[in-house]
Write a protein that holds these residues in place. Sequence first.
Motif, PDB file in Angstrom:
ATOM      1  N   ASP A 126       5.622  11.960   8.770  1.00 33.05           N
ATOM      2  CA  ASP A 126       4.446  10.998   8.963  1.00 33.05           C
ATOM      3  C   ASP A 126       4.872  10.172   6.902  1.00 33.05           C
ATOM      4  OD1 ASP A 126       3.063  12.622   7.494  1.00 33.05           O
ATOM      5  OD2 ASP A 126       1.493  11.753   9.041  1.00 33.05           O
ATOM      6  N   THR A 127       5.139   9.922   6.473  1.00 32.95           N
ATOM      7  CA  THR A 127       5.338  10.014   4.991  1.00 32.95           C
ATOM      8  C   THR A 127       6.380   8.952   4.500  1.00 32.95           C
ATOM      9  OG1 THR A 127       5.432  11.893   3.720  1.00 32.95           O
ATOM     10  CG2 THR A 127       5.734  10.127   2.848  1.00 32.95           C
ATOM     11  N   PRO A 128       5.656   7.687   4.097  1.00 35.38           N
ATOM     12  CA  PRO A 128       6.161   6.338   4.022  1.00 35.38           C
ATOM     13  C   PRO A 128       7.557   6.641   3.064  1.00 35.38           C
ATOM     14  CG  PRO A 128       4.521   5.870   2.685  1.00 35.38           C
ATOM     15  CD  PRO A 128       4.681   7.668   3.301  1.00 35.38           C
ATOM     16  N   MET A 129       8.909   7.164   4.117  1.00 35.47           N
ATOM     17  CA  MET A 129      10.044   7.498   3.411  1.00 35.47           C
ATOM     18  C   MET A 129      11.094   6.308   2.828  1.00 35.47           C
ATOM     19  SD  MET A 129      10.384  10.914   4.105  1.00 35.47           S
ATOM     20  CE  MET A 129       8.837  11.754   4.101  1.00 35.47           C
ATOM     21  N   VAL A 130      10.443   4.788   3.342  1.00 37.90           N
ATOM     22  CA  VAL A 130      11.617   3.820   2.444  1.00 37.90           C
ATOM     23  C   VAL A 130      10.492   3.723   1.090  1.00 37.90           C
ATOM     24  CG1 VAL A 130      11.656   1.390   2.733  1.00 37.90           C
ATOM     25  CG2 VAL A 130      12.078   2.648   3.922  1.00 37.90           C
ATOM     26  N   ALA A 131       9.417   3.424   0.917  1.00 38.49           N
ATOM     27  CA  ALA A 131       9.067   3.732  -0.571  1.00 38.49           C
ATOM     28  C   ALA A 131       9.495   5.009  -1.036  1.00 38.49           C
ATOM     29  CB  ALA A 131       7.021   3.500  -0.149  1.00 38.49           C
ATOM     30  N   ALA A 132       9.534   5.880  -1.046  1.00 33.46           N
ATOM     31  CA  ALA A 132       9.898   7.471  -1.378  1.00 33.46           C
ATOM     32  C   ALA A 132      10.895   6.985  -1.964  1.00 33.46           C
ATOM     33  CB  ALA A 132      10.065   8.570  -0.779  1.00 33.46           C
ATOM     34  N   ALA A 133      12.021   5.892  -1.252  1.00 30.45           N
ATOM     35  CA  ALA A 133      13.214   6.174  -1.676  1.00 30.45           C
ATOM     36  C   ALA A 133      13.395   5.103  -2.899  1.00 30.45           C
ATOM     37  CB  ALA A 133      13.939   4.856  -1.164  1.00 30.45           C
ATOM     38  N   ALA A 134      12.493   4.116  -2.587  1.00 34.84           N
ATOM     39  CA  ALA A 134      12.398   2.939  -3.567  1.00 34.84           C
ATOM     40  C   ALA A 134      12.290   3.542  -4.875  1.00 34.84           C
ATOM     41  CB  ALA A 134      11.237   1.663  -3.765  1.00 34.84           C
ATOM     42  N   LEU A 135      10.962   4.707  -5.162  1.00 31.89           N
ATOM     43  CA  LEU A 135      10.245   5.047  -6.769  1.00 31.89           C
ATOM     44  C   LEU A 135      11.609   5.948  -7.233  1.00 31.89           C
ATOM     45  CD1 LEU A 135       7.516   6.211  -7.853  1.00 31.89           C
ATOM     46  CD2 LEU A 135       7.345   7.758  -6.252  1.00 31.89           C
ATOM     47  N   SER A 136      12.117   6.936  -6.083  1.00 30.70           N
ATOM     48  CA  SER A 136      12.875   8.316  -6.826  1.00 30.70           C
ATOM     49  C   SER A 136      13.951   7.070  -7.063  1.00 30.70           C
ATOM     50  CB  SER A 136      13.643   8.566  -5.116  1.00 30.70           C
ATOM     51  OG  SER A 136      14.776   7.747  -4.202  1.00 30.70           O
ATOM     52  N   ASN A 137      14.523   6.296  -6.771  1.00 29.27           N
ATOM     53  CA  ASN A 137      15.511   5.065  -7.544  1.00 29.27           C
ATOM     54  C   ASN A 137      15.137   4.647  -8.685  1.00 29.27           C
ATOM     55  OD1 ASN A 137      18.108   4.666  -6.359  1.00 29.27           O
ATOM     56  ND2 ASN A 137      16.622   4.478  -4.495  1.00 29.27           N
ATOM     57  N   LEU A 138      13.936   4.380  -8.987  1.00 32.34           N
ATOM     58  CA  LEU A 138      12.689   3.724 -10.357  1.00 32.34           C
ATOM     59  C   LEU A 138      12.387   5.126 -11.104  1.00 32.34           C
ATOM     60  CD1 LEU A 138      10.840   1.138  -8.355  1.00 32.34           C
ATOM     61  CD2 LEU A 138      12.555   0.152  -9.950  1.00 32.34           C
ATOM     62  N   LEU A 139      12.204   5.995 -10.793  1.00 30.02           N
ATOM     63  CA  LEU A 139      12.404   7.052 -11.560  1.00 30.02           C
ATOM     64  C   LEU A 139      13.422   7.985 -11.668  1.00 30.02           C
ATOM     65  CD1 LEU A 139       9.938   9.418  -9.709  1.00 30.02           C
ATOM     66  CD2 LEU A 139       9.438   8.187 -11.322  1.00 30.02           C
ATOM     67  N   GLY A 140      14.399   8.090 -11.226  1.00 31.92           N
ATOM     68  CA  GLY A 140      16.591   7.761 -12.243  1.00 31.92           C
ATOM     69  C   GLY A 140      16.046   7.114 -13.166  1.00 31.92           C
ATOM     70  N   SER A 141      16.323   5.657 -13.379  1.00 30.32           N
ATOM     71  CA  SER A 141      16.601   5.005 -13.791  1.00 30.32           C
ATOM     72  C   SER A 141      15.187   5.077 -14.916  1.00 30.32           C
ATOM     73  CB  SER A 141      15.924   3.512 -13.577  1.00 30.32           C
ATOM     74  OG  SER A 141      16.748   2.788 -12.413  1.00 30.32           O
ATOM     75  N   ARG A 150       1.563  -1.392  -0.282  1.00 30.82           N
ATOM     76  CA  ARG A 150       0.022   0.359   0.277  1.00 30.82           C
ATOM     77  C   ARG A 150       0.686   1.184   0.279  1.00 30.82           C
ATOM     78  NH1 ARG A 150      -3.258  -2.499   3.905  1.00 30.82           N
ATOM     79  NH2 ARG A 150      -2.296  -1.970   5.562  1.00 30.82           N
ATOM     80  N   ASP A 151       2.172   1.012   0.486  1.00 30.51           N
ATOM     81  CA  ASP A 151       2.973   2.526   0.954  1.00 30.51           C
ATOM     82  C   ASP A 151       3.030   2.267  -0.608  1.00 30.51           C
ATOM     83  OD1 ASP A 151       2.982   2.734   3.273  1.00 30.51           O
ATOM     84  OD2 ASP A 151       3.970   1.979   4.084  1.00 30.51           O
ATOM     85  N   LEU A 152       3.178   2.074  -1.428  1.00 30.57           N
ATOM     86  CA  LEU A 152       3.991   1.674  -3.146  1.00 30.57           C
ATOM     87  C   LEU A 152       3.338   1.780  -3.684  1.00 30.57           C
ATOM     88  CD1 LEU A 152       6.472  -1.928  -2.778  1.00 30.57           C
ATOM     89  CD2 LEU A 152       6.936   1.146  -2.772  1.00 30.57           C
ATOM     90  N   THR A 153       1.832   2.124  -3.235  1.00 28.04           N
ATOM     91  CA  THR A 153       0.988   1.802  -5.163  1.00 28.04           C
ATOM     92  C   THR A 153       0.443   3.183  -4.785  1.00 28.04           C
ATOM     93  OG1 THR A 153      -0.682   0.448  -3.712  1.00 28.04           O
ATOM     94  CG2 THR A 153       0.975  -0.273  -5.653  1.00 28.04           C
ATOM     95  N   GLY A 154      -0.096   3.388  -2.814  1.00 27.35           N
ATOM     96  CA  GLY A 154      -1.087   4.300  -2.294  1.00 27.35           C
ATOM     97  C   GLY A 154       0.029   5.581  -2.151  1.00 27.35           C
ATOM     98  N   MET A 155       0.924   5.953  -2.605  1.00 32.71           N
ATOM     99  CA  MET A 155       1.730   7.304  -1.553  1.00 32.71           C
ATOM    100  C   MET A 155       1.290   8.347  -1.984  1.00 32.71           C
ATOM    101  SD  MET A 155       6.017   7.455  -1.604  1.00 32.71           S
ATOM    102  CE  MET A 155       6.216   6.700  -3.258  1.00 32.71           C
ATOM    103  N   GLY A 156       1.443   9.654  -1.493  1.00 35.36           N
ATOM    104  CA  GLY A 156       0.499  10.903  -1.791  1.00 35.36           C
ATOM    105  C   GLY A 156       1.342  11.608  -1.813  1.00 35.36           C
ATOM    106  N   ARG A 157       1.227  12.643  -2.162  1.00 30.54           N
ATOM    107  CA  ARG A 157       1.133  13.723  -2.533  1.00 30.54           C
ATOM    108  C   ARG A 157       3.228  13.938  -2.351  1.00 30.54           C
ATOM    109  NH1 ARG A 157      -1.423  19.657  -2.182  1.00 30.54           N
ATOM    110  NH2 ARG A 157      -1.324  19.040   0.025  1.00 30.54           N
ATOM    111  N   ASN A 158       2.679  14.648  -0.940  1.00 28.92           N
ATOM    112  CA  ASN A 158       4.673  14.379   0.341  1.00 28.92           C
ATOM    113  C   ASN A 158       5.140  13.493   0.079  1.00 28.92           C
ATOM    114  OD1 ASN A 158       2.950  16.467   1.019  1.00 28.92           O
ATOM    115  ND2 ASN A 158       2.563  14.653   3.081  1.00 28.92           N
TER     116      ASN A 158
END
Length: 293
Positions: free
Chosen positions: A177-192, A66-74
């Motif tokens: 309270d933002t899921p920062m681990v999920a944000a880290a995963a997303l940032s790496n994939l966006l970089g790719s 849910r953190d990965l797929t439903g990450m909010g604006r922050n």
Amino acid sequence: MTAGPHSQHRLGIALVVAAAVAWSTAPFFTRLLPFDSWTILFWRGLFGGGLIAAILVVMQGRAGLRDLTGMGRNGWLVASLSTLGMVCFIPALQLTSVSNVAIIIATGPFVAAALARIRLREAARWQTMLASLVALCGVAIIVGSTRASSDILGIALACLMTVAIAAMTVTVRRHKDTPMVAAAALSNLLGSVVSIPFAGGIASVTAADLIIFAMFGFFQVALGLTLFMLGSRLLPSGQATLIGTLETPLMPFWVWLAFQEVPSSRALVGGALVMGAIIADIVGDARTQRKLG
């Protein structure tokens, strides 16, 4: 009752120090990979983001998904700022000198402190600002022998990267309270994804290369970024960015350890200044915390 916040503060320092150690391994892994920068960015981001996402799902199950797929604006904002910083770094190094880039990045603690003052009304400790200035001088000594360049675009990209990372640090601090681990995963994939149009060697990697890329993606990118995001939630923004500059003097250490390249006297003197400034700030901050407790 005050042990909780103080304990969290110490944990934040430990996490950001560990992040800087992880980030500092970049030259070691880069030496092992005969590819262009964008190809390295693509594969390390793919492995880094994929590994973070997999670990998150394995450890947290549906909550992690849910953190990965439903990450909010922050969360998207943090991931986007992180990606912007990573993407600007590579062309900045190509368009201007390493010395220009390193000096600009070393101003990060001041930028983060200024943004935190504006956004969070967070006053920076004068000791941290003084330590940041000493660390900046140390970085200047380390890269001072590199031939300077006046290329405006490269300098502009380095400035943009510094502002992006500082803004990411302040955003992480503000939205704890933002899921920062999920944000880290997303940032790496966006970089790719961003690197695909510029990468020329994506399809030419071997199985041995993929193993190195996997280690690069996990230890340097995934682990470093995740630890920094978690740790910077618990520290003043200027202090978190200051501790992150520990990456600079540690970079030649890994190259010396693996490839027997002896650091220059400039690297040793500048590195001692950076490390001394960070240690002095941490010790001084610990004394302040004890007095308040």
